[in-house]
Design a protein around this motif. Structure first.
Motif, PDB file in Angstrom:
ATOM      1  N   CYS A  20      40.698  34.392  35.897  1.00  0.00           N
ATOM      2  CA  CYS A  20      39.433  34.590  36.590  1.00  0.00           C
ATOM      3  C   CYS A  20      38.829  35.932  36.231  1.00  0.00           C
ATOM      4  O   CYS A  20      39.549  36.891  35.939  1.00  0.00           O
ATOM      5  N   LEU A  22      36.911  37.555  38.385  1.00  0.00           N
ATOM      6  CA  LEU A  22      36.808  38.336  39.622  1.00  0.00           C
ATOM      7  C   LEU A  22      38.206  38.482  40.224  1.00  0.00           C
ATOM      8  O   LEU A  22      39.160  37.857  39.759  1.00  0.00           O
ATOM      9  N   ARG A  23      38.296  39.295  41.251  1.00  0.00           N
ATOM     10  CA  ARG A  23      39.599  39.548  41.904  1.00  0.00           C
ATOM     11  C   ARG A  23      39.406  39.487  43.413  1.00  0.00           C
ATOM     12  O   ARG A  23      39.685  40.470  44.116  1.00  0.00           O
ATOM     13  N   TYR A  26      40.984  37.745  48.918  1.00  0.00           N
ATOM     14  CA  TYR A  26      41.756  36.697  49.605  1.00  0.00           C
ATOM     15  C   TYR A  26      42.420  35.721  48.636  1.00  0.00           C
ATOM     16  O   TYR A  26      43.030  34.744  49.050  1.00  0.00           O
ATOM     17  N   CYS A  27      42.258  35.995  47.330  1.00  0.00           N
ATOM     18  CA  CYS A  27      42.707  34.986  46.364  1.00  0.00           C
ATOM     19  C   CYS A  27      43.637  35.559  45.297  1.00  0.00           C
ATOM     20  O   CYS A  27      44.725  35.035  45.065  1.00  0.00           O
ATOM     21  N   GLY A  67      41.335  29.176  39.296  1.00  0.00           N
ATOM     22  CA  GLY A  67      40.703  30.232  38.530  1.00  0.00           C
ATOM     23  C   GLY A  67      39.198  30.002  38.397  1.00  0.00           C
ATOM     24  O   GLY A  67      38.629  29.269  39.167  1.00  0.00           O
ATOM     25  N   GLU A  68      38.633  30.695  37.448  1.00  0.00           N
ATOM     26  CA  GLU A  68      37.200  30.465  37.239  1.00  0.00           C
ATOM     27  C   GLU A  68      37.043  29.486  36.074  1.00  0.00           C
ATOM     28  O   GLU A  68      37.313  29.839  34.920  1.00  0.00           O
ATOM     29  N   ASN A  96      32.494  30.850  40.667  1.00  0.00           N
ATOM     30  CA  ASN A  96      32.045  32.078  41.337  1.00  0.00           C
ATOM     31  C   ASN A  96      30.646  32.457  40.881  1.00  0.00           C
ATOM     32  O   ASN A  96      30.069  33.430  41.373  1.00  0.00           O
ATOM     33  N   PHE A 358      43.901  30.879  43.543  1.00  0.00           N
ATOM     34  CA  PHE A 358      43.498  30.744  42.141  1.00  0.00           C
ATOM     35  C   PHE A 358      44.450  29.828  41.382  1.00  0.00           C
ATOM     36  O   PHE A 358      44.105  29.231  40.385  1.00  0.00           O
TER      37      PHE A 358
HETATM   38 FE1  SF4 Z   1      37.527  34.689  43.538  1.00  0.00          FE
HETATM   39 FE2  SF4 Z   1      37.474  32.114  42.659  1.00  0.00          FE
HETATM   40 FE3  SF4 Z   1      38.441  34.076  41.145  1.00  0.00          FE
HETATM   41 FE4  SF4 Z   1      39.779  33.335  43.285  1.00  0.00          FE
HETATM   42  S1  SF4 Z   1      39.420  32.093  41.522  1.00  0.00           S
HETATM   43  S2  SF4 Z   1      39.429  35.428  42.560  1.00  0.00           S
HETATM   44  S3  SF4 Z   1      38.088  32.835  44.671  1.00  0.00           S
HETATM   45  S4  SF4 Z   1      36.347  33.896  41.899  1.00  0.00           S
END
Ligand code: SF4
Ligand code: SAM
Length: 362
Positions: A20, A22-23, A26-27, A67-68, A96, A358
């Protein structure tokens, strides 16, 4: 196909990657995770084969997640091919949004039926805090929001396969892409901005949904805000939330209308209102493990079977057996519940709480 509790299983969530960009707090752990080597990830060809087999068993709707999912090269083309799989009626994606701006039109043209965008705040600082530093992506998301508002309003221009008698011969049916915003309310983090997020549904046909935080992985240290509390916050500003009974998707969300709003407000309350009795899902992980429930730690290793030369029939049989083992309900947040085993809850629920979403795909 039905499981041993008579639930119809027709919905498959496919995680195409556990990477992913992003971080989210909560994930994902702050420093990300050790990337799974490509050789351990199912190829799109392998996933398409499994999707075809599962369509033969009764899967009709597929959600592409991660994941993304858009960090994996070729995801849009994969979606185009999934849409052509016989028996599959709907393909949607959860993203995301960071890379969505660049491929939105391509996704629509590939035939995507719905796009869920995870967005926890419209405030740059809060967004950066939730995503642990995604501020550089914030502007892109603002731009994306404007575009998806238009997309939800206009007809997508895609042809819908003609069913007998409807629409009349020669007419091209067109339908809009369903757009949903998903937000996970977090006590002391994004609660002040929930009203602003909900307001997206005022002037656009976008559904804004609030998902109760599930105690998985790094989410364990955070405090969830129950859906009913979010509802009360919204009602203070917007007036009464009126139940809306039409189906807006395949998932467990419950929808409401607000006076003067074009879009709906949705709540997904896995903790305060267990909805396992209507669960219709299977989840295929990026490494080919198929699990019958979010709470199940162990599943069916389809990669080893695929690469070991298993035929379609053997794979179908193994999948059907797994479905027959789908537990009655998850056991998240119920470690102390003495009745869990008697009810047929997923025994691994507590252990599963150590993993991030994720890995499971949400
Ligand atoms: Fe955020 Fe989705 Fe990446 Fe999880 S998988 S860190 S929720 S963007
Ligand atoms: N990266 C994509 C995204 O964020 O939409 C897809 C994968 S993400 C795991 C899918 C969904 O799971 C997102 O809507 C995210 O907010 C949600 N999610 C992640 N961790 C969660 C948790 N602990 N509790 C509830 N929802 C969670």
């Amino acid at each position: 196909m039905t499981d041993s509790f008579n639930r119809i299983i027709d919905y498959l969530r496919i995680s195409v990657t556990d990477r992913c960009n992003l971080r989210c707090v909560y994930c994902m752990p702050p420093n990300g995770v050790r990337p799974v080597p490509h050789s351990e990830i199912l190829s799109f060809e392998e996933i398409l084969r499994l999707a075809g087999i599962m369509a033969g068993l009764g899967i009709r709707k597929i959600k592409v997640t991660g994941g993304e999912p858009l960090t994996r090269r070729g995801t849009v083309d994969f979606i185009r091919r999934l849409k052509k799989t016989e028996g599959i009626e709907k393909v949607t994606i959860t993203s995301n949004g960071v890379l969505l701006d660049a491929c939105l039109e391509e996704l629509v043209e590939a035939g995507i039926d719905g796009i869920n965008i995870s967005l926890d705040s419209l405030d740059r600082e809060t967004f950066t805090r939730v995503t642990r530093g995604g501020s550089g992506d914030f502007a892109r998301l603002q731009n994306l929001l404007g575009r998806v508002k238009n997309l939800s309003a206009r007809e997508s221009g895609r042809r819908v396969p003609r069913k007998q008698g409807c629409p009349p011969d020669g007419a091209a049916a067109r339908r809009p892409v369903s757009i949903k915003i998903n937000c996970v309310p977090l006590r002391g983090i994004n609660e002040e901005g929930l009203v602003n997020l909900a307001a997206i549904a005022k002037d656009s046909n976008i559904a804004v949904r609030f998902i109760e935080l599930m105690p998985l992985g790094c989410a364990a240290g955070l405090e969830f805000i129950p859906g009913r509390e979010v509802a009360a916050i919204l009602e203070k500003t917007f007036g009464e939330l009126k139940p809306f009974f039409e189906k807006l998707g395949e998932g467990p969300a419950v929808y409401y209308s607000l006076e003067g709003f074009q879009g709906k407000i949705g709540f997904i309350n896995p903790l305060s209102h267990n909805f396992c009795e209507t669960c219709s899902r299977l989840r295929l992980g990026s490494t080919g493990i198929l699990i019958p429930c979010l709470a199940c730690e162990k599943g069916l290793d389809l990669r080893t079977r695929l690469r070991g030369g298993a035929g379609d029939e053997a794979l179908a049989q193994a999948i059907a057996e797994l479905v027959s083992l789908k537990p009655a309900r998850h056991a998240f947040g119920a470690k102390e519940d003495k009745n869990a085993a008697a009810r047929g809850d997923c025994a691994a629920g507590a252990a599963r709480e150590n993993q991030g979403m994720f890995k499971i795909g949400g």
